[in-house]
Scaffold this motif. Structure first.
Motif, PDB file in Angstrom:
ATOM      1  N   ALA A 145       8.631 -37.577 -40.757  1.00  0.00           N
ATOM      2  CA  ALA A 145       7.825 -36.400 -41.084  1.00  0.00           C
ATOM      3  C   ALA A 145       6.894 -36.615 -42.266  1.00  0.00           C
ATOM      4  N   LEU A 146       7.358 -37.306 -43.293  1.00  0.00           N
ATOM      5  CA  LEU A 146       6.541 -37.491 -44.493  1.00  0.00           C
ATOM      6  C   LEU A 146       5.449 -38.544 -44.335  1.00  0.00           C
ATOM      7  N   PRO A 147       5.740 -39.729 -43.823  1.00  0.00           N
ATOM      8  CA  PRO A 147       4.698 -40.767 -43.807  1.00  0.00           C
ATOM      9  C   PRO A 147       3.553 -40.496 -42.839  1.00  0.00           C
ATOM     10  N   ILE A 148       3.804 -39.830 -41.725  1.00  0.00           N
ATOM     11  CA  ILE A 148       2.748 -39.691 -40.715  1.00  0.00           C
ATOM     12  C   ILE A 148       1.556 -38.878 -41.228  1.00  0.00           C
ATOM     13  N   PRO A 149       1.728 -37.627 -41.692  1.00  0.00           N
ATOM     14  CA  PRO A 149       0.550 -36.901 -42.189  1.00  0.00           C
ATOM     15  C   PRO A 149      -0.058 -37.532 -43.431  1.00  0.00           C
ATOM     16  N   GLY A 241      -3.456 -31.911 -47.410  1.00  0.00           N
ATOM     17  CA  GLY A 241      -3.490 -32.562 -46.119  1.00  0.00           C
ATOM     18  C   GLY A 241      -2.197 -33.202 -45.688  1.00  0.00           C
ATOM     19  N   HIS A 242      -1.229 -33.317 -46.596  1.00  0.00           N
ATOM     20  CA  HIS A 242       0.025 -33.918 -46.136  1.00  0.00           C
ATOM     21  C   HIS A 242       1.259 -33.089 -46.459  1.00  0.00           C
ATOM     22  N   GLU A 243       1.263 -32.316 -47.537  1.00  0.00           N
ATOM     23  CA  GLU A 243       2.463 -31.566 -47.910  1.00  0.00           C
ATOM     24  C   GLU A 243       2.853 -30.530 -46.853  1.00  0.00           C
ATOM     25  N   THR A 244       1.878 -29.712 -46.435  1.00  0.00           N
ATOM     26  CA  THR A 244       2.213 -28.652 -45.485  1.00  0.00           C
ATOM     27  C   THR A 244       2.628 -29.228 -44.135  1.00  0.00           C
ATOM     28  N   MET A 248       6.206 -28.996 -42.189  1.00  0.00           N
ATOM     29  CA  MET A 248       6.224 -28.330 -40.882  1.00  0.00           C
ATOM     30  C   MET A 248       6.878 -29.208 -39.820  1.00  0.00           C
ATOM     31  N   ILE A 249       6.590 -30.502 -39.829  1.00  0.00           N
ATOM     32  CA  ILE A 249       7.198 -31.407 -38.839  1.00  0.00           C
ATOM     33  C   ILE A 249       8.718 -31.401 -38.978  1.00  0.00           C
ATOM     34  N   ALA A 250       9.205 -31.546 -40.205  1.00  0.00           N
ATOM     35  CA  ALA A 250      10.650 -31.622 -40.426  1.00  0.00           C
ATOM     36  C   ALA A 250      11.341 -30.302 -40.080  1.00  0.00           C
ATOM     37  N   VAL A 393      12.593 -29.148 -46.106  1.00  0.00           N
ATOM     38  CA  VAL A 393      13.928 -29.705 -46.307  1.00  0.00           C
ATOM     39  C   VAL A 393      13.760 -31.073 -46.944  1.00  0.00           C
ATOM     40  N   ARG A 394      14.608 -31.396 -47.923  1.00  0.00           N
ATOM     41  CA  ARG A 394      14.421 -32.637 -48.686  1.00  0.00           C
ATOM     42  C   ARG A 394      14.813 -33.868 -47.878  1.00  0.00           C
ATOM     43  N   GLU A 395      15.880 -33.780 -47.149  1.00  0.00           N
ATOM     44  CA  GLU A 395      16.317 -34.865 -46.266  1.00  0.00           C
ATOM     45  C   GLU A 395      16.792 -34.248 -44.964  1.00  0.00           C
TER      46      GLU A 395
END
Length: 401
Positions: A145-149, A241-244, A248-250, A393-395
């Motif tokens: 979830a984090l690296p892609i956006p 561009g990446h936080e939201t 959202m993905i996670a 969610v953090r993890e």
């Protein structure tokens, strides 16, 4: 101004055991006092706006300034009188904001974003390959979830690959309400220096990316952006561009792991499913701040010049008047795209089309490739981001097979 002791605190606590729902008092406020006085962590009183129609009216009203729109009302260390920086597309108003938005909006049209879909697909698939190569378990946040956006927005803007992990780390501090003033300043200074170096290089060696085109376009039309404007604008686009989208993905994946029957709808109708997930989750959790530059009326309340308002996006998106059964995820809902997850009015998110494409590709490919995806720990043990401007969610420990 109402005395602090007589004014209720801004609701920020979610119902116990319901991590996807906004504060429980919002439903009652929409019924009984949709525009109410609250005390904010930053130390000032504000009008809390909870009904959908009133929130849209607030966000569309040009008399309500966006100068505090970085949600400074939830930061105990906020300087409410701080001058807005040149280049801050989120906080500037009027002609200054329109000038910046016109320069950027062409980069986020449906046509240009669709041209990026193939890159997003390749990125999603490569991260799924890497995740599935692990022995049956992974952290869906860190591994997917984090690296892609982050990689998508960095690719679009032209941030060198070597700088991307550094950007992720420091931008996380910028959206945390727990960061000390010293930590926040250090993160901002480090990212600003990175941006300044980047723009110096792009002036000398322009490439096919958004930042290079902004510089070139400004020089050709006789209205160049200064280095300070470019730095602030660049930081705004990178963080937003990446936080939201990452959160959202996670969160969407977690919802769909808990409601596996809904996954088929996501695979069959990803566009509609993503809109409903955006409405249901509303990750900008503390609302959007506005400052009255003149006397206005909101929801029958007289708001005086100099007063603050908080437009509660997550409350508006659960308003039963527009979204019957709003507390339920319903992929058959009529007109789900009327939500305000991306805001509304002149400051509506410029990158919303990109976020939609990333969510569609990430969720459909994740559950198509890993139909047996499940949470590998009790839901109660998950740590949610109750203290960041963007909820998540953090993890997210997951297993399959």
């Amino acid at each position: 101004m109402t005395a602090a002791s007589a004014t209720p605190a801004l609701p920020t606590t979610r119902p116990a055991g319901c991590p996807f729902d906004p504060p429980g008092s919002y439903g009652e406020l929409r019924e009984t006092e949709p525009v109410s006085r609250v005390r904010c962590p930053a130390g000032m009183d504000a009008w809390l706006v909870t009904r959908y129609q009133d929130v849209r009216a607030v966000l569309a009203d040009r008399a309500l300034s966006s100068r505090g729109a970085s949600s400074v009302h939830v930061n105990p260390n906020a300087d409410l009188d701080e001058e807005v920086s040149p280049g801050s597309i989120i906080q500037l108003d009027g002609a200054e904001h329109s000038r910046l938005r016109k320069k950027v909006i062409a980069e986020f049209t449906v046509r240009r974003v669709e041209a990026l879909r193939g890159y997003v697909q390749e990125l999603v698939e490569s991260h799924l390959d890497a995740m599935l190569a692990k022995p049956g378990q992974a952290d869906l946040v860190a591994d997917f979830a984090l690296p892609i956006p982050s990689l998508v927005i960095c690719e679009l803007l032209g941030v060198p690959y070597a700088d991307r992990s550094r950007f992720q780390r420091q931008s996380g501090l910028l959206v945390s309400t727990d960061a000390t003033p010293e930590e926040g300043k250090q993160a901002y200074d480090e990212l600003s220096a990175l941006m300044a170096e980047l723009f110096t290089d792009k002036r000398r060696n322009p490439r096919d990316d958004l930042f290079s085109r902004l510089i070139s376009r400004g020089e050709s039309d006789g209205d160049p952006l200064s280095t300070e404007e470019l730095v602030v604008l660049g930081l705004s686009l990178l963080v937003a561009g990446h936080e939201t989208t990452a959160n959202m993905i996670a969160l969407s994946a977690l919802v769909l792991m808990e409601q596996p029957a809904q996954r088929d709808v996501v695979l069959a109708r990803p566009e509609r499913a993503v809109e409903e997930l955006l409405r249901y989750l509303s990750v900008v959790q503390f609302g959007v701040l506005r400052y009255a530059t003149s006397d206005v009326e909101v929801g029958g309340r007289a708001v005086k010049a100099g007063e603050w308002l908080v437009a509660a996006l997550n409350s508006a998106n659960r308003d039963e008047e527009l979204f019957p059964g709003g507390d339920k995820l319903d992929f058959d809902r009529e007109s789900p795209r009327t939500h305000v997850a991306f805001g509304f009015g002149a400051h509506q998110c410029v990158g919303q089309q990109l976020a939609r494409v990333e969510l569609q590709e990430a969720l459909t490919r994740l559950f198509r490739r890993v139909p047996g995806l499940r949470l590998s720990v009790p839901r109660e043990s998950l740590a949610f981001k109750h203290n960041t401007l963007v909820y998540g969610v953090r993890e997210l420990p997951v297993a399959w097979g």
